[in-house]
Design a protein around this motif. Structure first.
Motif: not given
Ligand code: CTP
Length: 424
Positions: A167-177, A229-230
């Protein structure tokens, strides 16, 4: 003692959990509070919605719960989930995947294993904890993957190596958290995240899923750091490879944060502003007109947000000309068709004194004005034609803005003037 974490919830939530627990017990199900809410409780952060995992039929449980509480609910049969609506809050219940664990009802050990497996599929250790809502250990934290330790150490850690590819969306989620909590992505996780980025994993995600995650990402409070960051990690290639951000763009994001804060504070009742539109338009602004439109269309934004984003890009030139002293009615006519998002964007984009003054005047004064004279008042003084009446009222409104007419008497006098000049 074990209940102490749940004590931080509002009485309303506590009540829902107690009732859910009782109904689950009667139905022979085990239930658990899971995911982000557990993380937020441990971090002492406010909780708005609840996620509950059910070892049993979640839809049936919510149906019983909704009947008992006299609340509405919505079921999603294909996902085996149901949502209970309670005031402004939403409580999501998800069914255990019973088909995978055919014997769980008979074997208590496998029951634990269901929860363990459910949590193992999740994104990060800090989001993979649960709190039991079952009578025998109500309120007890269940932490198979070291979530509490990672919370303490401020680490974002995935649970299995393929997580970002699954689930590559987790990349955005990692940055978000990471940015939200000022945490760090744990080094091994970071390496796998970089690999997934380099493999272009995000580009493979359906644009509508990307859009939803992007909206969450850009809706965070003060997302300047998140964007920075992203961009340093991924360049927003998943939006388009031609997205290029420079120093000025980053300055804009900082000004946008202040402008949004100002707007939310000054216009509390219109807190509805979708701040992500402002940031997204800022990220896309350097794209060519065609590309800009293509991106907006590809992500499938709702019509009004799509239109807002387009008007921002199209009208920048027109708005720039408002950097002069203008008649109030002129300012009104120029700005009346824009959404708050567009106005906030313009305000942040042009740090020009007069332009900002004009936008503020519009937001704070002009857009709040209403004329006191009504159509029936004009009828009394002999105006019959409704189109002429409309014209007079419109002109009267503009004159009210320009001349600062206050009382109904002043307005009526002005209306008569307008009628006289238009008749002759
Ligand atoms: N989840 C996941 N992978 C995703 C999305 C969600 O594993 N791509 C899991 C996580 O356990 C997460 C839970 O589903 O905690 C609920 O997801 P969501 O409501 O999106 O996230 P929250 O963690 O509650 O984050 P937020 O505070 O932003 O709502």
């Amino acid at each position: 003692m074990t209940n102490s974490r749940l004590k931080k919830l509002t009485p309303q939530f506590k009540n829902i959990l107690r009732v859910s627990s009782k109904i689950a017990q009667k139905s022979g199900y085990n239930i658990y509070l899971v995911g982000g809410v557990v993380r937020d409780l441990l971090l002492n952060r406010p909780v708005f919605d609840l996620d509950i995992a059910v070892e049993g039929d979640a839809i049936l449980l919510v149906k019983r719960l909704a009947e008992y509480l006299n609340k509405s609910f919505r079921k999603h049969h294909s996902f085996g989930t149901a949502t209970l609506y309670y005031g402004n809050h939403k409580i999501d219940f998800a069914t255990a995947r019973q088909e995978k664990y055919p014997h769980y009802g008979a074997l208590p050990k496998v029951r634990v294993s269901f929860l363990e497996k459910d949590l193992a599929r999740r994104d990060f250790s800090i989001n993979a904890m649960a709190i039991s809502l079952n009578k025998k250990n109500y309120g007890q934290l269940i932490d198979f993957y070291g979530g509490r330790r990672d919370l303490k150490n401020g680490l974002i850690r995935i649970l299995y190596p393929e997580s970002f590819l699954d689930d590559p969306l987790r990349i955005l989620r990692a940055v978000r958290f990471e940015q939200r909590f000022s945490f760090r992505v744990e080094p091994k996780t970071f390496l796998l995240m970089k690999n997934a980025i380099e493999a272009g994993a995000l580009q493979l995600v359906h644009p509508h899923r990307l859009r939803n995650e992007l909206i969450l990402f850009l809706s965070e409070a003060r997302p300047y750091r998140y964007i920075k960051r992203l961009y340093s990690l991924e360049n927003f290639n998943f939006i388009d490879e031609s997205v290029i951000l420079n120093k000025n763009d980053f300055r804009f994001f900082i000004r946008a944060q202040s402008a949004i804060k100002f707007y939310k504070k000054e216009f509390k009742e219109s807190n509805e502003i979708k701040s992500w539109v402002v940031y997204l338009a800022g990220i896309l602004l350097n794209l060519s007109d065609e590309k800009y439109l293509e991106v907006i269309n590809r992500f499938g934004f709702r019509k009004n947000q799509r239109d807002q984003a387009i008007s921002i890009k199209e009208d920048l030139g027109k708005i720039k000309k408002l950097d002069h002293k203008r008649k109030a009615s002129d300012i009104y006519k120029r700005l009346k068709s824009y959404s708050p998002e567009a106005l906030v964007f313009f305000y942040a984009y042009f740090p020009k004194k007069n332009l900002r003054k004009n936008i503020r005047l519009f937001l704070e004064v002009l857009s709040q004005q209403k004329i006191k004279v009504k159509g029936r008042d004009l009828k009394k003084i002999g105006i019959q034609s409704s189109s002429f009446m409309g014209e007079v009222l419109k002109e009267l409104f503009y004159r009210k803005l320009d001349k600062g007419l206050k009382t109904k008497g002043q307005e009526l006098k002005e209306a008569k003037e307008i009628i006289k000049t238009n008749k002759s």
